[in-house]
Design an enzyme around this catalytic site. Structure first.
Site, mmCIF file in Angstrom:
data_model
loop_
_atom_site.group_PDB
_atom_site.id
_atom_site.type_symbol
_atom_site.label_atom_id
_atom_site.label_comp_id
_atom_site.label_asym_id
_atom_site.label_seq_id
_atom_site.Cartn_x
_atom_site.Cartn_y
_atom_site.Cartn_z
ATOM 1 N N ARG A 1 0.834 -1.203 0.000
ATOM 2 C CA ARG A 1 0.000 0.000 0.000
ATOM 3 C C ARG A 1 0.868 1.253 0.000
ATOM 4 O O ARG A 1 0.585 2.208 -0.722
ATOM 5 C CB ARG A 1 -0.947 0.029 1.200
ATOM 6 N N CYS A 2 1.938 1.236 0.792
ATOM 7 C CA CYS A 2 2.839 2.393 0.832
ATOM 8 C C CYS A 2 3.427 2.691 -0.542
ATOM 9 O O CYS A 2 3.669 3.844 -0.896
ATOM 10 C CB CYS A 2 3.978 2.133 1.803
ATOM 11 N N MET A 3 3.686 1.640 -1.340
ATOM 12 C CA MET A 3 4.382 1.810 -2.619
ATOM 13 C C MET A 3 3.456 2.180 -3.770
ATOM 14 O O MET A 3 3.910 2.234 -4.914
ATOM 15 C CB MET A 3 5.126 0.514 -2.980
#
Length: 403
Positions: A394-396
């Site tokens: 999700r962060c990426m």
């Protein structure tokens, strides 16, 4: 519309990534802490893992667009935009950048290919790359790891610098000085790129003085936004964003659910401890359950009404999502050691590509097994090097279009 994100789980149609580049090669033991890393990734392996991630997204029907490509296309529009970008980038780089302003400008302007120019701003500018007078004190005492412009190794976490909310964007004020230049790319793309120029309302900008980051922003549905009050997102930033959302007649958000989590590096953003998997399923790091506090911000008579919500998280989500039941699954299950290890390795940082289908790091085998036992299809991607940056799928990724 160029941006349309009204949930965490709608089928992902277009997503923004950044493929890690030379900026990771410029991480050294002496600058790790300042640049927010705990270890030095091996670039070739990190790029391979990122390519697998991107191809997994494509296989699930998502168009992958890269930050560096959109920015290069933006700079090609005019010489003036290119010159303004270089100037703004240097001006945002602090006193060292300003000290070598003319030298950096000449160095960057020498890259005639716009994509190469973008990649060099991302990589950083070592002092040794500049044509400095060798008799200066800086030239005499500086080592190879002394930078006129620091690298931006956190850029592959595209979730943080701006967040898609409905058809608009929160262009964020980053918490750390090490990441504040990252927002310049989004600003130029949204202002000048023909796909976005004049089409995307900004609900927040870096000029607002309070920090807020995209990893703390979860779009639960068209009306409800969850925001983490965390190490990197301030209460004032949340209030200001809520006020801008509520004040826009074209924005459908009418409730901001604030989730107050411990201000620790291990829990730096809400999405490191809590993400959505399906219409009625979420994964959570169990360690935050006891300390989690909930607040609700809603518009009333032209102002914001704030109240603490003294109900269990499950009850609040049932109410906000208008569901009969909610299943919140513990990262690592009831094994405390597995829970701590796998949360640290982003076991609760999943990316939903459509309801019930998520991308997760392969290393979190216990959590992934538990998710599957709860009916979630888990698409595993390799994570030996990418996880060293303290961020998961999700962060990426920054969704631009969801069904």
């Amino acid at each position: 519309m160029p941006i349309n994100v009204r949930s965490e789980i709608g089928s992902l149609k277009r997503v923004l990534l950044h493929r890690p580049g030379q900026e990771l090669e410029y991480l050294t033991p002496s600058n790790l802490k300042r640049l927010l890393f705990d270890d030095i990734p091996y670039l070739a392996a990190a790029q391979h893992e990122h390519d697998v991630f991107a191809n997994t997204l494509r296989q699930q029907g998502a168009e992958v667009v890269y930050l560096e490509d959109l920015m290069a296309q933006t700079l090609k529009i005019s010489r003036q935009i290119r010159e303004d970008f270089i100037e703004d980038f240097i001006n945002a780089s602090g006193p060292t950048g300003m000290r070598y302003h003319d030298d950096i400008k000449a160095y960057l302007d020498n890259f005639r290919d716009e994509k190469k120019l973008v990649e060099m701003t991302m990589a950083g500018v070592p002092l040794s790359a500049l044509n400095l007078n060798e008799n200066t004190l800086a030239a005499m005492v500086s080592g190879a790891d002394h930078f006129a412009l620091d690298p931006l190794p956190n850029l592959y976490f595209t979730r943080d610098t701006f967040a898609s909310i409905g058809s608009g964007v929160s262009l964020n004020h980053m918490y750390s000085a090490a990441r504040q230049r990252e927002t310049i790319y989004g600003r130029y793309i949204l202002k000048y790129h023909p796909d976005y120029a004049g089409k995307v309302p900004l609900y927040y900008t870096p000029e607002n003085p309070f920090s807020i980051e995209g990893g703390d922003i979860l779009v639960l549905n068209e009306q409800v936004l969850a925001i983490g009050l965390s190490q990197r997102t301030s209460p004032e930033g949340i209030e200001l964003l809520a006020d801008h959302l509520f004040s826009d007649p074209d924005c459908s958000i009418n409730c901001v659910l604030v989730m107050d989590i411990p201000a620790l590096r291990a829990f730096m953003h809400l999405d490191t401890v809590f993400t959505q998997l399906d219409t009625d399923k979420f994964v959570i790091h169990p360690e935050i359950r006891q300390s989690l506090r909930l607040f609700e911000l809603v518009p009333k008579d032209g102002r914001i009404r704030t109240r603490q919500v003294r109900k269990p998280l499950e009850a609040v989500l049932r109410e906000k999502l208008k569901l009969d039941s909610i299943n919140i699954i513990d990262c690592g299950g009831d094994d405390q050691i597995a829970s701590e290890r796998e949360q640290w390795n982003d076991g609760s940082n999943t990316l939903c590509v459509r309801p019930g289908v998520v991308i997760a790091y392969d290393r979190n085998r216990i959590t992934n097994r538990i998710l599957r036992s709860n009916g979630i299809r888990v698409l595993e991607v390799p994570s030996s090097e990418l996880a060293r940056g303290r961020g998961g799928p999700r962060c990426m990724s920054m969704p631009l279009l969801r069904e």
